[in-house]
Design an enzyme around this catalytic site. Structure first.
Site, mmCIF file in Angstrom:
data_model
loop_
_atom_site.group_PDB
_atom_site.id
_atom_site.type_symbol
_atom_site.label_atom_id
_atom_site.label_comp_id
_atom_site.label_asym_id
_atom_site.label_seq_id
_atom_site.Cartn_x
_atom_site.Cartn_y
_atom_site.Cartn_z
ATOM 1 N N GLY A 181 0.782 -1.228 0.000
ATOM 2 C CA GLY A 181 0.000 0.000 0.000
ATOM 3 C C GLY A 181 0.814 1.279 0.000
ATOM 4 O O GLY A 181 0.262 2.367 0.158
ATOM 5 N N ASP A 211 -10.016 0.206 -15.338
ATOM 6 C CA ASP A 211 -9.995 0.853 -14.023
ATOM 7 C C ASP A 211 -9.200 2.153 -14.046
ATOM 8 O O ASP A 211 -9.197 2.891 -13.058
ATOM 9 C CB ASP A 211 -9.434 -0.098 -12.957
#
EC number: 2.7.7.-
Length: 481
Positions: A121, A248
């Site tokens: 992340g 996306d």
């Protein structure tokens, strides 16, 4: 520090996201604040300089923030992934800018979320500054784009294949983060009620006039197709290669989003690919208009039941819109090419005039940006294009045809739409290497040039020059943020 948040996505679309918090970072430090953009958002840039490290690292979010990770799916290199989502980003809220436009604020690189799929992340310094820089370059060129409000160093090392790299977080500003893949996420689960809710929200936010259309969802599909055709035409006109046109990474708003392995083409070749992961050239420069239509077909599939209760009629309506995408793109591209060439009005032979120049450019691997810029000098000087194009006989014939089509003040108009400065790959890499060594001077200098790319300035001659011979042949870009 006051942010006037009005978080409509969180308020109106419960179930479309996961509430989440940024991971703590040890020593956040504000590297750069986009003061001009802060002003557009109605924020106090001086206070942000003082408080921005805590805010833009997620350490101390302003009152009214609602951090969340958005759900979405997507086709990645043609293969469908039913669950992607914000794996290293958090939407912290929405503000209304001084022009009355609603804008998202998102932290990129803020740590793991439920959508991280095993990744850490995090983001590292190079990709964060790269997105900041290229976004500002696109904005300077007048191309719809997300932009960076701030870049923050986190003070922690991030492990990557190349070893430990300095961590960083980007604050991204966008019209919204609704993607084609956001619709696909719910359509793949046959949750058409949420697809409808998302469409209603997107219409209200981005295309409010369509709410009164006889068929609002079909009108919405057409509006997105139009916005994306315009966007990709603009990319093509400046030689921009997005690099990862997955569904996306296509925004409903019509903004350029997700600057991963993007780059600007120098020597003209439709097959140009820089992305290290695009091994088959799916997203090559010349393929981008075709991928535009492919992605819009996937959006149409997700929206299909909203077009008509009868599946056959719904497909006919979707295909009618999809069948216009090529013409929409071509019209926008040709309009832009006429401007780049300085042509007066529109004539039937303009397309062949443009194509003949492009054929000569491809044969010579001529620098895309410099060739069009030098057309301003070629209005009166035959030799102006010879440093970038070969074949003087062919060139002379083309120049004669072209000059007959020029309007008044052609040289001035050509310079007004053809940049002298773009984010050339070698200059971007030099700026990032210097930043890694603690020197943001080259980054600032490049940003300064790219913020006004059409005005030639003394002392910036080096930024207008192509890369050294052979540089771009081996150059590869990577997904970093």
């Amino acid at each position: 520090m006051t942010f006037r948040f009005d978080n409509s996505y969180a308020r109106e679309l419960e179930g479309f996201y996961v509430d989440w918090q940024a991971a703590p970072v040890p020593a956040p430090r504000l590297l750069r604040l986009n003061r001009g953009l802060a002003g557009e958002l109605g924020l106090d840039a001086d206070r942000l300089e003082a408080e921005g490290a805590a805010i833009f690292s997620g350490k101390r979010l302003p009152e009214g923030a609602h951090p969340l990770a958005q759900a979405y799916a997507g086709h990645q290199f043609g293969g469908f992934s039913p669950q992607l989502g914000d794996g290293r980003a958090l939407l912290i809220g929405e503000v209304t800018d001084r022009s009355g436009r609603r804008r998202d604020l998102q932290l990129k690189g803020s740590g793991r979320t439920p959508f991280s799929r095993g990744a850490d992340g995090k983001a590292t310094l190079g990709p964060v500054l790269r997105e900041y820089l290229v976004g500002e370059a696109m904005h300077g060129l007048g191309i719809p784009t997300t932009r960076a409000l701030a870049a923050v160093a986190t003070g922690e090392p991030v492990l990557r294949q190349a070893g430990e790299l300095p961590g960083a977080i980007l604050t991204r500003v966008a019209a919204s983060h609704i993607r084609v893949g956001t619709f696909q996420f719910f359509a793949a689960r046959s949750d058409m009620e949420r697809v409808r809710r998302l469409a209603d929200y997107a219409i209200a936010r981005h295309y409010p006039a369509l709410a009164e259309a006889p068929e609002p969802y079909l009108a919405f599909y057409e509006a997105v197709a139009d916005a994306q055709a315009d966007l990709v035409a603009r990319w093509m006109l400046v030689g921009f290669i997005h690099g990862v046109m997955n569904t996306d990474n296509m925004a409903i708003s019509g903004e350029t989003i997700d600057y991963g392995p993007c780059a600007f083409m120098e020597g003209f070749d439709p097959g140009t690919v820089f992305s290290s992961i695009d091994l088959q050239g799916r997203y090559a420069y010349g393929n981008q208009p075709f991928i535009l239509a492919w992605n819009l077909a996937r959006l149409g599939e997700a929206l299909l039941p909203l077009f008509d209760a009868d599946a056959g009629r719904a497909a006919e309506k979707a295909n009618a819109v999809l069948g216009t995408v090529g013409a929409r793109y071509q019209a926008r591209w040709l309009e832009g090419m006429r401007a780049k060439l300085g042509l007066a009005g529109a004539e039937e032979g303009d397309l062949s005039l443009a194509e003949d120049l492009l054929a000569a450019m491809q044969g010579a691997r001529a620098d895309w940006t410099l060739t069009f810029r030098r057309l301003a000098d070629a209005v009166t000087e035959d030799a102006a294009l010879r440093p970038v194009l070969q074949g003087p006989d062919t060139l002379q014939s083309w120049l004669s045809r072209w000059r007959r089509r020029l309007g008044p003040e052609a040289a001035r108009r050509i310079r007004a739409v053809n940049p002298i400065y773009i984010a050339r790959n070698h200059r971007v890499e030099e700026a990032l290497a210097a930043a890694h060594a603690g020197d943001l001077g080259p980054f600032d200098r490049l940003i300064g040039a790219l913020s006004d790319p059409f005005t030639e300035r003394a002392g910036l001659e080096d930024l207008a020059q192509p890369a050294p011979a052979g540089f771009n042949e081996g150059y590869r870009t990577f997904c970093g943020t």
